[in-house]
Design an enzyme around this catalytic site. Structure first.
Site, PDB file in Angstrom:
ATOM      1  N   HIS A   1       0.896  -0.743   0.134  1.00 15.62           N
ATOM      2  CA  HIS A   1      -0.116  -0.118  -0.312  1.00 15.62           C
ATOM      3  C   HIS A   1       0.713   0.950   0.213  1.00 15.62           C
ATOM      4  O   HIS A   1       1.139   1.471   1.124  1.00 15.62           O
ATOM      5  CB  HIS A   1      -1.000   0.078   1.123  1.00 15.62           C
ATOM      6  CG  HIS A   1      -1.398   1.062   1.198  1.00 15.62           C
ATOM      7  ND1 HIS A   1      -3.221   0.755   1.432  1.00 15.62           N
ATOM      8  CD2 HIS A   1      -1.828   2.722   0.528  1.00 15.62           C
ATOM      9  CE1 HIS A   1      -3.630   2.105   1.590  1.00 15.62           C
ATOM     10  NE2 HIS A   1      -3.333   3.027   0.755  1.00 15.62           N
TER      11      HIS A   1
ATOM     12  N   HIS B   1       1.516   4.583  -2.098  1.00 11.78           N
ATOM     13  CA  HIS B   1       1.236   5.505  -3.071  1.00 11.78           C
ATOM     14  C   HIS B   1       2.424   6.352  -4.076  1.00 11.78           C
ATOM     15  O   HIS B   1       2.761   6.898  -3.360  1.00 11.78           O
ATOM     16  CB  HIS B   1      -0.016   6.401  -3.272  1.00 11.78           C
ATOM     17  CG  HIS B   1      -1.023   5.923  -2.901  1.00 11.78           C
ATOM     18  ND1 HIS B   1      -2.191   6.297  -3.431  1.00 11.78           N
ATOM     19  CD2 HIS B   1      -1.585   5.649  -1.263  1.00 11.78           C
ATOM     20  CE1 HIS B   1      -3.647   5.394  -2.266  1.00 11.78           C
ATOM     21  NE2 HIS B   1      -2.710   5.369  -1.261  1.00 11.78           N
TER      22      HIS B   1
ATOM     23  N   HIS C   1      -9.865   1.089  -1.695  1.00 11.57           N
ATOM     24  CA  HIS C   1      -9.198   1.760  -0.498  1.00 11.57           C
ATOM     25  C   HIS C   1     -10.908   1.713   0.028  1.00 11.57           C
ATOM     26  O   HIS C   1     -11.683   1.856  -0.169  1.00 11.57           O
ATOM     27  CB  HIS C   1      -8.991   3.589  -0.232  1.00 11.57           C
ATOM     28  CG  HIS C   1      -7.905   3.674  -0.234  1.00 11.57           C
ATOM     29  ND1 HIS C   1      -7.085   2.570  -1.685  1.00 11.57           N
ATOM     30  CD2 HIS C   1      -6.981   4.283  -0.245  1.00 11.57           C
ATOM     31  CE1 HIS C   1      -5.488   3.162  -1.465  1.00 11.57           C
ATOM     32  NE2 HIS C   1      -5.257   3.697  -0.490  1.00 11.57           N
TER      33      HIS C   1
ATOM     34  N   GLU D   1     -11.437   3.603   5.995  1.00 14.89           N
ATOM     35  CA  GLU D   1     -10.398   4.366   6.145  1.00 14.89           C
ATOM     36  C   GLU D   1     -11.558   5.571   6.729  1.00 14.89           C
ATOM     37  O   GLU D   1     -11.587   5.662   8.223  1.00 14.89           O
ATOM     38  CB  GLU D   1      -9.882   5.312   5.022  1.00 14.89           C
ATOM     39  CG  GLU D   1      -8.292   5.736   5.403  1.00 14.89           C
ATOM     40  CD  GLU D   1      -7.151   6.249   4.340  1.00 14.89           C
ATOM     41  OE1 GLU D   1      -8.015   6.703   3.669  1.00 14.89           O
ATOM     42  OE2 GLU D   1      -6.487   7.360   5.195  1.00 14.89           O
TER      43      GLU D   1
ATOM     44  N   ASP E   1       1.626   4.045   2.622  1.00 11.75           N
ATOM     45  CA  ASP E   1       0.589   4.542   2.447  1.00 11.75           C
ATOM     46  C   ASP E   1       1.258   5.326   1.325  1.00 11.75           C
ATOM     47  O   ASP E   1       1.699   5.567   0.342  1.00 11.75           O
ATOM     48  CB  ASP E   1      -0.066   5.221   3.403  1.00 11.75           C
ATOM     49  CG  ASP E   1      -1.595   5.468   2.553  1.00 11.75           C
ATOM     50  OD1 ASP E   1      -1.671   5.498   1.343  1.00 11.75           O
ATOM     51  OD2 ASP E   1      -2.575   5.739   3.697  1.00 11.75           O
ATOM     52  N   ASP E   2       1.657   7.058   2.442  1.00  7.02           N
ATOM     53  CA  ASP E   2       2.861   8.270   1.709  1.00  7.02           C
ATOM     54  C   ASP E   2       3.473   8.316   2.707  1.00  7.02           C
ATOM     55  O   ASP E   2       3.279   9.706   2.938  1.00  7.02           O
ATOM     56  CB  ASP E   2       1.359   9.274   1.568  1.00  7.02           C
ATOM     57  CG  ASP E   2      -0.356   9.261   0.615  1.00  7.02           C
ATOM     58  OD1 ASP E   2       0.795   8.615  -0.445  1.00  7.02           O
ATOM     59  OD2 ASP E   2      -1.116   8.824   0.997  1.00  7.02           O
TER      60      ASP E   2
HETATM   61  N1  HPA Z   1      -6.400   7.542   1.068  1.00  2.00           N
HETATM   62  C1  HPA Z   1      -6.924   7.642   0.223  1.00  2.00           C
HETATM   63  N2  HPA Z   1      -6.446   8.022  -1.180  1.00  2.00           N
HETATM   64  C2  HPA Z   1      -5.121   8.448  -1.057  1.00  2.00           C
HETATM   65  C3  HPA Z   1      -4.856   8.227  -0.188  1.00  2.00           C
HETATM   66  C4  HPA Z   1      -5.768   7.490   1.413  1.00  2.00           C
HETATM   67  O1  HPA Z   1      -4.536   7.407   2.303  1.00  2.00           O
HETATM   68  N3  HPA Z   1      -3.585   7.957   0.049  1.00  2.00           N
HETATM   69  C5  HPA Z   1      -3.257   8.631  -1.533  1.00  2.00           C
HETATM   70  N4  HPA Z   1      -4.218   8.434  -1.134  1.00  2.00           N
HETATM   71 ZN    ZN Z   2      -3.228   4.688   0.944  1.00  2.00          ZN
END
Ligand code: HPA
Ligand code: ZN
Length: 343
Positions: free
Chosen positions: A16, A18, A196, A199, A277-278
């Site tokens: 996971h 991006h 996703h 969340e 994630d990021d």
């Molecule tokens: N959630 C939704 N969109 C996203 C995320 C996330 O954690 N990270 C980058 N785009």
């Molecule tokens: Zn994500």
């Protein structure tokens, strides 16, 4: 006991991630200069100071703005290559990477430029380091079904470069069902699907992703805990959750890492994995995520090994490659110093 040595020595998978979320402020400035793009920041420090978020949307606004510096094929190569270098540092040997083509095609950057640069870097990573990778094309869920179909169409000449499709961006108000038909088309093309869900959105969105999008994994999924029947189903199906602890705290899904439900979900038999994630926006790559949850939730060695093995089991690698990776994890555990292993 802290397990930093064990964490850094284990070979790991990341599921996971991006690629646009790996853009470090230093590279953002370098690309802005190269492309003569104006940034609303004067320094790297100012950029980092802007990375304080209240929720998912407040992050997405700044994340899409950061992506404006990515224009040429070489920009996408440099972005991806920087992540490959991180994987080397962190002993991530397999990565399944999300990219958001609509963030770029919407600004006039051709699909081919985006996938060309990313793919060339991943190709080099494979040839030079034996790293294995997969690319997952994510649809932006705040955009329409028709735009998602157009994006899938653009990807068709590059069908062999992607393993699957995903769904990201603003979750609330954009349920998985909105993309049922485009996911059906992707499945018919032999692509894997992930989404996703859970969340910020409700457990119902996780059910929808399972029942209507045919997903192989749920990205995040942490809100499943509000629904006991759903938790039982996820455990029964061994449906992987790609959990991102530092992201969840940065976006206030949990107030504090000590409140995170990762350990509870793991103890209920769910196939939980740890991911970043990021990482440029949320303060760490996979090792930092593992080290942070280990400390906050008092995970023991077996928990860490289980989380790391789950990453390979939940991957889209072929069965025999998964077995090889699990053996490599076992060998790394046996090669660790006793002091790295004590509980
Ligand atoms: N959630 C939704 N969109 C996203 C995320 C996330 O954690 N990270 C980058 N785009
Ligand atoms: Zn994500």
């Amino acid at each position: 006991m802290n397990h930093h040595n064990l964490i850094s020595r284990l070979p790991k998978a990341e599921l996971h991630l991006h690629i646009e979320g790996t853009l470090e402020p230093e590279l953002m400035f370098a690309l802005a200069r190269r492309n003569a793009v104006e940034l609303p920041f004067d320094s790297v420090e100012e950029v980092r100071a802007a990375y304080r978020f209240d929720n998912l949307q407040s992050f997405l606004d700044i994340y899409y703005q950061g992506a404006d510096v990515l224009i040429t094929e070489q920009d996408f190569y440099d972005l991806t290559w920087a992540y490959v270098m991180k994987c080397r540092e962190q002993n991530v040997i397999h990565a399944e990477i999300f990219f958001d083509p609509q963030t770029h095609t919407g600004r006039g950057v051709p699909f081919e430029t985006v996938i060309g640069g990313i793919h060339r870097a991943l190709d080099d990573a494979g040839r030079r380091f034996g790293m294995t990778t997969g690319l997952i094309l994510c649809f932006l869920r705040h955009l329409s079904e028709a735009e998602a179909f157009e994006t899938l169409e653009m990807a068709m000449p590059y069908r062999d470069r992607i393993v699957g499709v995903g769904l990201d961006s603003s979750e609330k108000g954009h349920p998985p069902a909105k993309f049922e038909r485009v996911f059906r088309r992707a499945l018919d093309l032999g692509l894997r699907t992930v989404a996703h869900a859970g969340e910020e959105g409700p457990p119902e969105y996780i059910r929808e992703a399972l029942d209507r999008l045919g997903v192989s994994r749920i990205d995040h999924g942490v809100r499943c805990e509000e629904d006991d029947e759903l938790v039982a189903r996820l455990a029964e199906e061994q449906m992987p959750l790609t959990v991102c602890p530092l992201s969840n705290v940065a976006l206030k899904v949990f107030d504090d890492l000590a409140d995170h439900n990762l350990k509870r979900l793991l103890d209920r038999g769910l196939r939980v994995t740890v991911n970043s994630d990021d990482p440029s926006y949320f303060g760490g790559y996979v090792n930092e995520n593992l080290a942070a949850v280990q400390a906050a939730l008092d995970l023991d060695r077996d928990d860490i090994v289980r989380l790391v093995k789950n990453g390979f089991k939940a991957s889209f690698l072929p069965r025999d490659k998964i077995e090889d990776c699990l053996d490599r994890v076992d060998r790394a555990v046996s090669g660790c110093e006793p002091s790295d292993l004590a509980d």
